[in-house]
Design an enzyme around this catalytic site. Sequence first.
Site, PDB file in Angstrom:
ATOM      1  N   LYS A  90      -3.997   8.134   5.408  1.00  0.00           N
ATOM      2  CA  LYS A  90      -2.596   8.376   5.059  1.00  0.00           C
ATOM      3  C   LYS A  90      -2.459   9.811   4.566  1.00  0.00           C
ATOM      4  O   LYS A  90      -3.172  10.240   3.655  1.00  0.00           O
ATOM      5  CB  LYS A  90      -2.207   7.394   3.952  1.00  0.00           C
ATOM      6  CG  LYS A  90      -0.771   7.001   3.905  1.00  0.00           C
ATOM      7  CD  LYS A  90      -0.632   5.838   2.917  1.00  0.00           C
ATOM      8  CE  LYS A  90       0.799   5.496   2.659  1.00  0.00           C
ATOM      9  NZ  LYS A  90       0.915   4.572   1.533  1.00  0.00           N
TER      10      LYS A  90
HETATM   11  C1  E4P Z   1       3.677   2.564   1.194  1.00  0.00           C
HETATM   12  O1  E4P Z   1       2.936   3.042   1.976  1.00  0.00           O
HETATM   13  C2  E4P Z   1       4.361   3.308   0.132  1.00  0.00           C
HETATM   14  O2  E4P Z   1       3.472   4.097  -0.551  1.00  0.00           O
HETATM   15  C3  E4P Z   1       5.108   2.359  -0.766  1.00  0.00           C
HETATM   16  O3  E4P Z   1       5.786   1.418   0.039  1.00  0.00           O
HETATM   17  C4  E4P Z   1       6.001   3.029  -1.749  1.00  0.00           C
HETATM   18  O4  E4P Z   1       6.777   2.059  -2.410  1.00  0.00           O
HETATM   19  P1  E4P Z   1       7.579   2.358  -3.768  1.00  0.00           P
HETATM   20  O5  E4P Z   1       8.722   3.229  -3.461  1.00  0.00           O
HETATM   21  O6  E4P Z   1       7.995   1.002  -4.246  1.00  0.00           O
HETATM   22  O7  E4P Z   1       6.597   3.025  -4.698  1.00  0.00           O
END
Ligand code: E4P
Length: 220
Positions: A84
């Site tokens: 990522k």
């Molecule tokens: C996923 O890959 C993201 O990092 C995550 O969904 C972020 O979610 P949040 O906005 O609830 O922190």
Amino acid sequence: MKFFVDTADLKEIKDLASTGLLDGVTTNPSLVAKSGAANFVELIREIAAIVPGPVSAEVGATDYETMYEEAKVLAKIAKNIAVKVPLTPAGLKVCKQLSENGTMVNVTLCFSAAQAILAAKAGATFVSPFVGRLDDIGSDGMNLISEICQVYSNYPAFKTEVLVASVRSPQHVVSAALLGAHVATIPPKVIRQLFDHPLTDKGIAQFVADWQKCGQKILP
Ligand code: E4P
């Protein structure tokens, strides 16, 4: 539609994987910090052994050189790792190189259709638009999903999957599915909420009561 669970909590991942409905896992530095794990690489190795589908592991650096070195370490952990990277010029440069070498890449922190086009051009396996964080600032997260799905469908050469992130409710999941998004990454609590309906509970209670009254048996 594929379901990923958005957590780095091993107990939650094992529990949800046992439903047979989980297709992958996403983590991010905040979720890793929340998990309290001592060793990030070992944590990701354990998660990747539980779920056969893509497990997103995020780089910690923001400069190209360090990000690329970190990405190589993460990609070697297991075959089902999706590295990522943030949606920045350096992140997309890493994305292009990794995807050319056959490594899955999840480009994260996407907040516009323009950014999603860049991610697709960089060969991302997944792009992660954050719907909840857009809703939080008075914008319309689901409108972004609609735009990205439409743009990608105009260009069949784009193979990037739309991974709806920052999901806050079952309605987010349904709206994303109606728009044809490929994946939703969902917090454990929201995955459990997907099962719930008061009429299901009421119906079960009625059937159980009637079954007991009539004294029938299925098992000998
Ligand atoms: C996923 O890959 C993201 O990092 C995550 O969904 C972020 O979610 P949040 O906005 O609830 O922190």
